[in-house]
Design a protein around this motif. Structure first.
Motif, PDB file in Angstrom:
ATOM      1  N   HIS A 115      16.114 -16.936  57.539  1.00 22.09           N
ATOM      2  CA  HIS A 115      16.040 -15.494  57.290  1.00 22.09           C
ATOM      3  C   HIS A 115      14.687 -15.044  56.749  1.00 22.09           C
ATOM      4  O   HIS A 115      14.541 -13.907  56.320  1.00 22.09           O
ATOM      5  CB  HIS A 115      17.148 -15.075  56.322  1.00 22.09           C
ATOM      6  CG  HIS A 115      18.532 -15.389  56.804  1.00 22.09           C
ATOM      7  ND1 HIS A 115      18.975 -15.031  58.060  1.00 22.09           N
ATOM      8  CD2 HIS A 115      19.564 -16.039  56.200  1.00 22.09           C
ATOM      9  CE1 HIS A 115      20.226 -15.444  58.212  1.00 22.09           C
ATOM     10  NE2 HIS A 115      20.592 -16.055  57.107  1.00 22.09           N
TER      11      HIS A 115
ATOM     12  N   SER B 277      18.708  -5.184  54.173  1.00 25.91           N
ATOM     13  CA  SER B 277      19.034  -6.387  53.399  1.00 25.91           C
ATOM     14  C   SER B 277      17.804  -7.177  52.986  1.00 25.91           C
ATOM     15  O   SER B 277      17.925  -8.317  52.554  1.00 25.91           O
ATOM     16  CB  SER B 277      19.960  -7.291  54.224  1.00 25.91           C
ATOM     17  OG  SER B 277      19.327  -7.667  55.447  1.00 25.91           O
ATOM     18  N   GLY B 278      16.622  -6.575  53.102  1.00 22.63           N
ATOM     19  CA  GLY B 278      15.397  -7.330  52.877  1.00 22.63           C
ATOM     20  C   GLY B 278      14.953  -7.358  51.427  1.00 22.63           C
ATOM     21  O   GLY B 278      15.326  -6.521  50.611  1.00 22.63           O
ATOM     22  N   SER B 279      14.109  -8.330  51.123  1.00 22.83           N
ATOM     23  CA  SER B 279      13.467  -8.423  49.813  1.00 22.83           C
ATOM     24  C   SER B 279      12.158  -9.176  49.971  1.00 22.83           C
ATOM     25  O   SER B 279      11.983  -9.982  50.893  1.00 22.83           O
ATOM     26  CB  SER B 279      14.362  -9.127  48.790  1.00 22.83           C
ATOM     27  OG  SER B 279      14.651 -10.449  49.200  1.00 22.83           O
TER      28      SER B 279
ATOM     29  N   ASP C 266      14.944 -11.331  55.168  1.00 27.21           N
ATOM     30  CA  ASP C 266      15.772 -10.231  55.668  1.00 27.21           C
ATOM     31  C   ASP C 266      16.865 -10.784  56.580  1.00 27.21           C
ATOM     32  O   ASP C 266      16.650 -10.970  57.776  1.00 27.21           O
ATOM     33  CB  ASP C 266      14.897  -9.229  56.421  1.00 27.21           C
ATOM     34  CG  ASP C 266      15.676  -7.998  56.862  1.00 27.21           C
ATOM     35  OD1 ASP C 266      16.867  -7.885  56.529  1.00 27.21           O
ATOM     36  OD2 ASP C 266      15.087  -7.142  57.551  1.00 27.21           O
TER      37      ASP C 266
ATOM     38  N   ARG D  71      17.485  -8.447  59.641  1.00 32.72           N
ATOM     39  CA  ARG D  71      16.294  -8.175  60.447  1.00 32.72           C
ATOM     40  C   ARG D  71      16.126  -6.710  60.842  1.00 32.72           C
ATOM     41  O   ARG D  71      15.649  -6.389  61.931  1.00 32.72           O
ATOM     42  CB  ARG D  71      16.269  -9.061  61.694  1.00 32.72           C
ATOM     43  CG  ARG D  71      15.927 -10.498  61.362  1.00 32.72           C
ATOM     44  CD  ARG D  71      15.507 -11.260  62.599  1.00 32.72           C
ATOM     45  NE  ARG D  71      16.624 -11.552  63.459  1.00 32.72           N
ATOM     46  CZ  ARG D  71      16.558 -11.631  64.781  1.00 32.72           C
ATOM     47  NH1 ARG D  71      15.424 -11.435  65.405  1.00 32.72           N
ATOM     48  NH2 ARG D  71      17.622 -11.918  65.494  1.00 32.72           N
TER      49      ARG D  71
ATOM     50  N   LEU E  90      11.130  -8.724  63.904  1.00 36.22           N
ATOM     51  CA  LEU E  90      11.730  -7.693  63.075  1.00 36.22           C
ATOM     52  C   LEU E  90      11.904  -6.425  63.896  1.00 36.22           C
ATOM     53  O   LEU E  90      11.825  -6.456  65.120  1.00 36.22           O
ATOM     54  CB  LEU E  90      10.854  -7.459  61.841  1.00 36.22           C
ATOM     55  CG  LEU E  90      10.812  -8.644  60.862  1.00 36.22           C
ATOM     56  CD1 LEU E  90       9.694  -8.471  59.852  1.00 36.22           C
ATOM     57  CD2 LEU E  90      12.156  -8.805  60.151  1.00 36.22           C
TER      58      LEU E  90
ATOM     59  N   GLY F 132      14.310  -4.881  58.727  1.00 39.10           N
ATOM     60  CA  GLY F 132      13.058  -4.601  58.046  1.00 39.10           C
ATOM     61  C   GLY F 132      11.894  -4.583  59.015  1.00 39.10           C
ATOM     62  O   GLY F 132      12.040  -4.795  60.223  1.00 39.10           O
TER      63      GLY F 132
ATOM     64  N   LEU G  49      11.976  -2.713  53.907  1.00 40.37           N
ATOM     65  CA  LEU G  49      12.923  -3.784  53.602  1.00 40.37           C
ATOM     66  C   LEU G  49      14.222  -3.690  54.384  1.00 40.37           C
ATOM     67  O   LEU G  49      15.087  -4.553  54.227  1.00 40.37           O
ATOM     68  CB  LEU G  49      13.217  -3.800  52.101  1.00 40.37           C
ATOM     69  CG  LEU G  49      12.001  -3.990  51.186  1.00 40.37           C
ATOM     70  CD1 LEU G  49      12.433  -4.030  49.731  1.00 40.37           C
ATOM     71  CD2 LEU G  49      11.233  -5.246  51.563  1.00 40.37           C
TER      72      LEU G  49
ATOM     73  N   ASP H 257      21.963  -8.778  48.570  1.00 39.78           N
ATOM     74  CA  ASP H 257      20.743  -9.523  48.854  1.00 39.78           C
ATOM     75  C   ASP H 257      19.533  -9.150  48.020  1.00 39.78           C
ATOM     76  O   ASP H 257      18.596  -9.930  47.945  1.00 39.78           O
ATOM     77  CB  ASP H 257      20.369  -9.340  50.347  1.00 39.78           C
ATOM     78  CG  ASP H 257      21.508  -9.726  51.268  1.00 39.78           C
ATOM     79  OD1 ASP H 257      21.880 -10.905  51.266  1.00 39.78           O
ATOM     80  OD2 ASP H 257      22.014  -8.842  51.975  1.00 39.78           O
TER      81      ASP H 257
END
Length: 277
Positions: free
Chosen positions: A95, A80-82, A111, A114, A32, A116, A77, A226
């Protein structure tokens, strides 16, 4: 994206389920933004404390016993992270870049881009957490934020008000969607130099920022691509937007077509009639 509402929704959907859980294992996927800072095995046996949020960061305290002391994970995050937390999850995909397996379930960071991060820190007031959080502005939904605080922070800033809000050192977490919506609600053109906002317009903007963020929280945040909360649910605020992503459509107040411009490589949406310099 995700911004303050999405991160707070994630915290609320996660904290009561994972607090008190004991870590069984930690696993890393592709790198990350920053390295974890410790070996994954060193997290084994730690007990998860109550999650906190600062801006767009989540802080997960980890108590590792009286001899080892405490510390925690600072999570971001990215764009695009969760986070997802379930008793069982399918095998990680391309991902999925971090997992924390506990005796209550597995926490997984997904993510695609990447940007995050998951970083170990011995405390919020110690590096690297303290360094990463040092320049963050005031929290917009806490008592420390006010119209007078906003007005004072904008003095001498020649940059456009939209960019001043996005910078995060005046007020933290008011992301692109919410900036456009708050400026519309306050009737302020997004290209207005920040230093030109007097006390009256700062009062309108202060109230608009709080109103928009509270409505976004009630709607579960915004999901454009996302974002999902820790239950896997998307947000719905984007369907309530007055100007964001409505270029060419009639303004909900005056029917003038909504305009789209680019500021600092970010799309801005506004009504050229309802919002004034």
């Amino acid at each position: 994206m995700p911004e303050l509402p999405e991160v707070e929704v994630t915290r609320l959907s996660l904290t009561h389920r994972i607090e008190g859980a004991r870590v069984r294992a930690a696993r890393l996927g592709k790198p990350l933004r920053w390295p974890l800072g410790v070996t994954p095995d060193s997290l084994r046996g730690a007990v998860v404390g109550p999650l906190l949020r600062r801006g767009k960061y989540l802080w997960m305290p980890l108590q590792q016993g009286a001899e080892q002391g405490a510390g925690g994970l600072l999570l971001h995050l990215g764009m695009s992270g969760s986070l997802r937390f379930e008793p069982t999850l399918p095998p990680p995909g391309p991902h999925d870049h971090f997992e924390l397996e506990t005796d209550r379930g597995t926490l997984r960071l997904t993510d695609p881009r990447r940007f995050g991060a998951v970083v170990w820190s011995p405390g919020l007031d110690r590096a690297p957490a303290a360094t990463l959080l040092a320049r963050l502005g005031v929290e917009p939904l806490e008592r420390a934020f006010s119209a007078s605080v906003l007005h004072e922070a904008l003095r001498g800033r020649r940059v456009a008000i939209k960019q001043a809000l996005l910078a995060g050192d005046v007020v933290v977490g008011v992301g692109n969607i919410y900036c456009s919506e708050a400026l519309f609600e306050a009737g302020i053109d997004p290209e207005t130099p920040a230093q030109q906002l007097g006390p009256e317009r700062c009062e309108r903007l202060f109230r608009a920022v709080q109103d928009v963020l509270r409505r976004a929280l009630a709607a579960g945040g915004s999901t454009l691509r996302d974002f999902r909360d820790a239950h896997g649910m998307g947000g719905a605020f984007q369907s309530q937007a007055s100007v964001y992503d409505r270029a060419g459509l009639p303004c909900l107040r005056c029917t003038t077509p909504i305009r789209r411009i680019v500021q600092g490589q970010r799309a801005t949406y506004f009504c050229p009639v309802c919002q004034r310099r």
